[in-house]
Design a protein around this motif. Structure first.
Motif, PDB file in Angstrom:
ATOM      1  N   ILE A 133       0.859  -1.867  -0.182  1.00 53.25           N
ATOM      2  CA  ILE A 133      -0.335   0.076   0.331  1.00 53.25           C
ATOM      3  C   ILE A 133       0.667   1.267  -0.078  1.00 53.25           C
ATOM      4  CG2 ILE A 133      -1.735   1.111   1.376  1.00 53.25           C
ATOM      5  CD1 ILE A 133      -3.015  -1.790   2.485  1.00 53.25           C
ATOM      6  N   SER A 134       2.059   1.177   0.683  1.00 49.36           N
ATOM      7  CA  SER A 134       2.817   2.456   0.572  1.00 49.36           C
ATOM      8  C   SER A 134       3.666   2.935  -0.485  1.00 49.36           C
ATOM      9  CB  SER A 134       4.228   2.413   1.697  1.00 49.36           C
ATOM     10  OG  SER A 134       3.665   1.221   2.950  1.00 49.36           O
ATOM     11  N   THR A 135       3.893   1.375  -1.115  1.00 50.29           N
ATOM     12  CA  THR A 135       4.265   1.569  -2.801  1.00 50.29           C
ATOM     13  C   THR A 135       3.462   1.991  -3.569  1.00 50.29           C
ATOM     14  OG1 THR A 135       5.945  -0.360  -2.235  1.00 50.29           O
ATOM     15  CG2 THR A 135       5.473   0.838  -4.657  1.00 50.29           C
ATOM     16  N   LEU A 136       2.201   1.965  -3.348  1.00 50.02           N
ATOM     17  CA  LEU A 136       0.767   1.912  -4.168  1.00 50.02           C
ATOM     18  C   LEU A 136       1.012   4.277  -4.043  1.00 50.02           C
ATOM     19  CD1 LEU A 136      -1.628   2.359  -6.051  1.00 50.02           C
ATOM     20  CD2 LEU A 136      -3.046   1.940  -4.131  1.00 50.02           C
ATOM     21  N   ALA A 137       1.635   4.031  -2.576  1.00 49.22           N
ATOM     22  CA  ALA A 137       0.652   5.741  -2.157  1.00 49.22           C
ATOM     23  C   ALA A 137       2.020   6.420  -2.965  1.00 49.22           C
ATOM     24  CB  ALA A 137       1.536   5.877  -0.777  1.00 49.22           C
ATOM     25  N   GLY A 147      -5.424   1.185 -10.656  1.00 55.06           N
ATOM     26  CA  GLY A 147      -4.807  -0.585 -11.305  1.00 55.06           C
ATOM     27  C   GLY A 147      -3.432   0.274 -12.502  1.00 55.06           C
ATOM     28  N   GLY A 148      -3.325   1.147 -13.280  1.00 55.78           N
ATOM     29  CA  GLY A 148      -1.892   2.008 -13.846  1.00 55.78           C
ATOM     30  C   GLY A 148      -1.467   1.790 -13.227  1.00 55.78           C
ATOM     31  N   ILE A 149      -1.521   2.670 -12.177  1.00 59.58           N
ATOM     32  CA  ILE A 149      -0.411   3.176 -11.444  1.00 59.58           C
ATOM     33  C   ILE A 149      -0.126   2.165 -10.280  1.00 59.58           C
ATOM     34  CG2 ILE A 149      -0.287   4.854  -9.685  1.00 59.58           C
ATOM     35  CD1 ILE A 149      -2.281   6.701 -10.656  1.00 59.58           C
ATOM     36  N   ILE A 150      -1.144   0.770  -9.735  1.00 61.69           N
ATOM     37  CA  ILE A 150      -0.649  -0.155  -8.876  1.00 61.69           C
ATOM     38  C   ILE A 150       0.054  -1.021  -9.754  1.00 61.69           C
ATOM     39  CG2 ILE A 150      -1.706  -2.291  -7.687  1.00 61.69           C
ATOM     40  CD1 ILE A 150      -3.944  -0.420  -7.644  1.00 61.69           C
ATOM     41  N   LEU A 151      -0.064  -1.277 -10.829  1.00 61.29           N
ATOM     42  CA  LEU A 151       1.120  -2.253 -11.655  1.00 61.29           C
ATOM     43  C   LEU A 151       2.270  -1.829 -11.982  1.00 61.29           C
ATOM     44  CD1 LEU A 151       0.587  -4.446 -13.455  1.00 61.29           C
ATOM     45  CD2 LEU A 151      -0.319  -3.482 -15.912  1.00 61.29           C
ATOM     46  N   ALA A 171       1.140  -7.731  -9.248  1.00 61.63           N
ATOM     47  CA  ALA A 171      -0.253  -8.828  -9.608  1.00 61.63           C
ATOM     48  C   ALA A 171      -1.271  -8.182  -9.431  1.00 61.63           C
ATOM     49  CB  ALA A 171      -0.303  -9.813  -8.777  1.00 61.63           C
ATOM     50  N   PHE A 172      -1.218  -7.757  -8.582  1.00 63.33           N
ATOM     51  CA  PHE A 172      -3.019  -6.814  -7.732  1.00 63.33           C
ATOM     52  C   PHE A 172      -2.780  -5.671  -8.977  1.00 63.33           C
ATOM     53  CE2 PHE A 172      -4.466  -3.218  -4.827  1.00 63.33           C
ATOM     54  CZ  PHE A 172      -5.745  -4.198  -4.648  1.00 63.33           C
ATOM     55  N   GLY A 173      -2.349  -5.021  -9.121  1.00 68.36           N
ATOM     56  CA  GLY A 173      -2.632  -3.763 -10.018  1.00 68.36           C
ATOM     57  C   GLY A 173      -3.163  -5.444 -11.524  1.00 68.36           C
ATOM     58  N   PHE A 174      -2.345  -5.547 -12.288  1.00 68.66           N
ATOM     59  CA  PHE A 174      -3.052  -6.465 -12.913  1.00 68.66           C
ATOM     60  C   PHE A 174      -4.537  -7.011 -13.402  1.00 68.66           C
ATOM     61  CE2 PHE A 174      -4.273 -10.199 -15.703  1.00 68.66           C
ATOM     62  CZ  PHE A 174      -3.816  -9.564 -17.028  1.00 68.66           C
ATOM     63  N   LEU A 175      -4.943  -7.465 -11.752  1.00 69.91           N
ATOM     64  CA  LEU A 175      -6.456  -7.878 -11.676  1.00 69.91           C
ATOM     65  C   LEU A 175      -6.858  -6.551 -10.709  1.00 69.91           C
ATOM     66  CD1 LEU A 175      -7.924 -10.578 -10.087  1.00 69.91           C
ATOM     67  CD2 LEU A 175      -6.810  -9.326  -7.894  1.00 69.91           C
ATOM     68  N   VAL A 176      -6.849  -5.551 -11.200  1.00 69.73           N
ATOM     69  CA  VAL A 176      -7.281  -4.283 -10.863  1.00 69.73           C
ATOM     70  C   VAL A 176      -8.205  -4.028 -11.920  1.00 69.73           C
ATOM     71  CG1 VAL A 176      -8.032  -2.639  -9.566  1.00 69.73           C
ATOM     72  CG2 VAL A 176      -6.887  -3.626  -8.395  1.00 69.73           C
ATOM     73  N   LEU A 177      -7.222  -4.284 -13.201  1.00 71.80           N
ATOM     74  CA  LEU A 177      -6.968  -3.620 -14.037  1.00 71.80           C
ATOM     75  C   LEU A 177      -8.216  -4.935 -14.730  1.00 71.80           C
ATOM     76  CD1 LEU A 177      -3.838  -2.406 -15.737  1.00 71.80           C
ATOM     77  CD2 LEU A 177      -6.068  -0.614 -15.346  1.00 71.80           C
ATOM     78  N   ALA A 178      -8.228  -5.858 -15.400  1.00 71.87           N
ATOM     79  CA  ALA A 178      -8.408  -7.007 -15.914  1.00 71.87           C
ATOM     80  C   ALA A 178     -10.044  -7.345 -15.164  1.00 71.87           C
ATOM     81  CB  ALA A 178      -7.566  -8.991 -14.519  1.00 71.87           C
TER      82      ALA A 178
END
Lengths: 422, 448
Positions: free
Chosen positions: A63-67, A233-237, B31-38
């Motif tokens: 979660i911190s990495t996401l931030a 989703g894009g930023i998390i990825l 993996a989580f980012g991909f899951l959210v987009l999917a």
């Protein structure tokens, strides 16, 4: 009542008391709030109450990495070329010179201090000193935005300050990106380890490719909710990809944000979507930064104090020198560096990233220095900006020797609600 | 199609990065980012087919989760558990805040009648069918008749569980307001309390009929009483506290909601009460004690509901252990059908008993098919008490749950649409019979 329940109640009470207190102080004295969340993080963390165990803090690292990624994207999204070309070139030259001076001065002083105080060899002292130099470069954009609210955006002083904050942020992130590439743990591919240049290319490639693919993915989507979910989703990825290969997620997402905002058909909607959770994620960053904090095992008080002093000196002196070198003194005034003294979330983000990065030396010393700097300077950053701008604008009113009452009134009447920024 | 292609490219890109990976939590995030987009893509595809988005999120979770493609592996799912826990806590608080005291007084009798008949019918039918078909069920082969009865009762007590999360998600997604939406929500929320009592009683009976192995921990009556009563007490205390704080919290309510939910869930966990139930009660108390301020908080939470739902249901889909179904998969559909039959029959009886006009009332059963959260927890308790004998029972149950989780939202959306309770983008009603139905609503509510 079990001690666990008691601790949660104490932490909750402390947070709400701090929130109310900071809100009151914010209204009364024009300060940027947020420190209560840092305090809450420290209170919840393993060092104080232990409500969040070290394992939980570790589990919440994604979660911190996401931030971090969100913050990088926000900085990158400010690189909207059509609006940047309206800023005079001189503003960027001044900002670049100031950033370089601050970085060099702080790095040199910290190298000496770390070698002397920690009895460390040059090789060991260089990485934390360079990281601190990068962190020192970053300034609080929230303070500048709050301090300049209500003023004309086309005013030269405001434009120079906005450019300086942006350039400061980019230099800080790029420096850290370089450090993460140079000090990257060895990974062997096709029989040889990847070089620093290749890691840097991977860092930028993740952001650039992510930006292009994501733009194609979004198309003309403009519904705020859908855009927000997809953007998250894009930023998390992208930040996950950068973090997975051990490079700086801040730099990758900065490139990602810059790509998105410049090639997207819906850049306004994207910026609005970014803004929507910027504040919550900033708070998340403060919370986790607080929870992840550990007192440095080394004697840290003196070098941290030295960092604060060196940074303030370098910012004020470097800014004056940069303005003089570029002939911008009449626009900015001699003391304009004070407007860049405030530090906010970006400094914390870089420091947190440094803690998460493999192979970093003295991570908690660097982290403590950043937290201390934010706590000391962020609260007053908006007041510093107002002080500088008030003086400059008063000087610029022609035919008067007394400070212009209207300018002072204009600044005093600005609302002091919290601002988004880094 | 374009989005599917880009998802494919992203998947290829991820595979290229895997060999040079150095950090563990980065891979989780990747993996989580991909899951959210999917999940987002899948949700939009399902929405274009006039099906609930959450089914799309679940399908994406199942497809890319550990059971099928493994893009999100089981360690990533477990590391993302805190995120899912926070999401379910937020959903529970929001669900509780949806219920108003005036509504409880107005519809309370009807809700209790429908719940009573529906639970009884479902329980009896599922337990009866399991006992009747025991000779064909492989894991009952070596059990005595008494044990079969015990396990069947235990299974049926979990089968009656509903899903507040799915109900709340559908109501948020469709913005449906009307007697079917409100009555279903009421039944689902109240059933959350009742099923814990029912399960505890069933477990006590099962322990007598099919004694567990020695050394297995037991659950005492006092613990059950505390789990329910304590949840209500702790939830009410949290709700009162939140209502008091809303007097001074004027801004950043979304943030306040997240911090508050996190602390409240932590408090409930430390108090050894049911987190979901405590948060439901907290939401209910906050909404009904704090007047307009509670509504502002609810709106702030609703604004951030979309990403929370994507995350929660995608992770829920990924968390379904479909591989465990291998030995019992053929039993799943019959059990799902029998359960649905029980809900349908029970609701028809309850609706008529409560005097609700059949036109609205006969759709309510469709909102009660979905299952999630609590049911998984109860199934886990069964395997704790019966480590070996309970495992196939749990596997069967997870299969039933997977089907109901997919089928439930589709049916509920259909119920809301055919009752004319789903407004379209302009605020009008989606169904052609909308106006007639809306005009009938006050009468329905009064009758309830």
């Amino acid at each position: 009542m079990s001690s666990g329940i008691f601790l949660v109640i104490v932490v909750a009470a402390a947070y709400f008391a701090a929130h109310v207190a900071f809100e009151w102080i914010g209204r009364r004295w024009l300060v940027v709030s947020g420190a209560e969340y840092l305090l809450l993080g420290i209170l919840l963390g393993p060092q104080v109450s232990g409500v969040l165990s070290p394992d939980t803090v570790q589990d919440l690292a994604p979660i911190s990495t996401l931030a971090l990624g969100w913050m990088g994207t926000v900085v990158g999204a400010r690189f909207y070329v059509p609006s940047l070309v309206r800023i005079p070139r001189g503003a960027f030259r001044v900002a670049l010179a100031e950033s370089c001076i601050t970085f060099l001065v702080v790095t040199l002083l910290e190298v000496v201090a770390i070698m002397w105080l920690f009895d460390a060899p040059l090789v060991q002292a260089l990485l934390p000193a360079l990281a601190l130099g990068g962190i020192a470069t970053a300034s609080s954009s929230a303070g500048v935005q709050l301090g300049t609210r209500g003023l004309d955006e086309q005013d030269a002083g405001v434009m120079y300050l906005s450019a300086a904050v942006l350039v400061n942020a980019v230099i800080a992130v790029v420096i850290f990106g370089l450090l993460a590439s140079i000090w990257h743990p060895s990974v062997v591919v096709n029989g040889r380890p990847l070089t620093a240049t290749e890691w840097m290319a991977i860092t930028i490639g993740i952001g650039a490719l992510g930006g292009i693919l994501f733009q194609l993915f979004l198309g003309d989507e403009s519904d705020p909710d859908r855009l927000f979910v997809a953007l998250a989703g894009g930023i998390i990825l992208v930040s996950g990809a950068a973090s997975h290969v051990g490079v700086s997620p801040l730099l990758s997402t900065l490139v990602f944000g810059a790509m998105l905002v410049n090639i997207s058909h819906v850049s306004d909607a994207l910026v609005a979507a970014l803004d929507r959770v910027q504040r919550p994620l900033y708070v998340v960053l403060l919370l986790f930064a607080g929870a992840a904090w550990q007192p440095s095992t080394s004697a840290w008080a003196l070098p941290v104090a030295l960092f604060l002093a060196a940074r303030i000196g370098a910012k004020v002196g470097g800014a004056r020198l940069a303005a003089r070198m570029n002939g911008a003194m009449p626009i900015l005034g001699r003391q304009w560096g004070w407007a860049l003294v405030g530090q906010g979330g970006l400094a914390l983000a870089i420091a947190l990233n440094y803690v998460y990065q493999d192979g970093g030396t003295l991570p908690y010393f660097v982290f403590t220095a950043a937290i201390t700097s934010v706590l000391v300077t962020d609260l007053l950053s908006a007041r510093f900006v107002r002080g500088v701008l008030g003086a400059v604008l008063d000087q610029q009113v022609p035919g008067t020797t007394e400070p212009d009452v209207k300018v002072t009134e204009k600044l005093e009447s600005v609302p002091s609600s919290p601002k988004l920024g880094w | 199609m374009r989005r599917l292609l880009i998802l494919g490219l992203l998947l290829v890109g991820m595979q290229l990065l895997v060999p040079i990976g150095v950090e563990r939590h980065g891979s989780v995030l990747l993996a989580f980012g991909f899951l959210v987009l999917a999940a987002y893509t899948s949700g939009e595809m399902f929405a274009s087919m006039r099906m609930p988005k959450i089914v799309g999120y679940l399908v994406a979770g199942m497809l890319f989760g550990p059971s099928i493609m493994g893009v999100v592996d089981s360690s990533a799912v477990s590391r993302l558990e805190p995120v899912a826990s926070l999401a379910i806590a937020l959903i529970a608080f929001l669900a509780g805040a949806e219920l108003r005291w005036s509504e409880v007084r107005e519809r309370g009798r009807a809700i209790m009648m429908i719940l009573g008949t529906e639970l009884t019918m479902t329980f009896v039918l599922v337990a009866g069918a399991m006992i009747a078909a025991s000779r064909y069920i492989p894991f009952f082969e070596n059990e005595s008749f008494k044990a079969v009865v015990g396990f069947s009762i235990l299974f049926a007590s979990i089968a009656v569980v509903h899903s507040p999360a799915v109900t709340m998600a559908l109501l948020t997604e469709t913005r449906a307001r009307g007697p079917v939406a409100r009555t279903t929500l009421g039944v689902v929320l109240v059933s959350d309390v009742v099923v814990i009592v029912l399960f505890s009683a069933a477990l006590a009976v099962a322990r007598v009929l099919a004694p567990p192995q020695e050394g297995v921990s037991t659950v005492g009556l006092s613990e059950i009483v505390w789990e329910i009563g304590g949840s209500v007490l702790v939830g009410a205390a949290i709700g009162l506290g939140v209502a008091a704080l809303l007097l001074v919290m004027k801004r950043e309510l979304g943030l306040f909601a997240i911090v508050m939910t996190f602390l409240a869930a932590e408090l409930a966990r430390l108090s050894h009460v049911d987190v979901l139930l405590a948060l439901l009660v907290a939401g209910f108390v906050t909404e009904n004690v704090s007047g307009g301020r509670g509504e502002k908080l609810r709106h702030a939470m609703e604004r951030s509901a979309a990403p929370v739902l994507v995350v929660f249901f995608a992770l829920a889909g990924a968390g379904l252990a479909l591989r465990t179904l291998s030995g019992v998969w053929w039993l799943v559909i019959p059990v799902v059908l029998i359960r649905a039959l029980g809900i349908w029959a029970g609701c028809r009886i309850g609706v008529r008993w409560a005097g609700i006009p059949p036109k609205a009332g006969d759709n309510i059963w469709m909102g009660l098919v979905a299952q999630a959260g609590v049911a998984i927890g109860l199934a886990a308790v069964v395997t704790e008490v019966y480590p070996e004998r309970g495992a196939p029972l749990q596997a069967l149950f997870l299969g039933v749950l997977a089907v109901n989780q997919l089928l439930g939202p589709i049916l509920f959306r259909r119920a809301l649409a055919s009752s004319g309770e789903i407004p379209n983008g302009d605020g009008d009603i989606e169904s052609e019979e909308a106006e007639d139905s809306i005009e009938e609503q006050p009468a329905t509510a009064t009758a309830g």
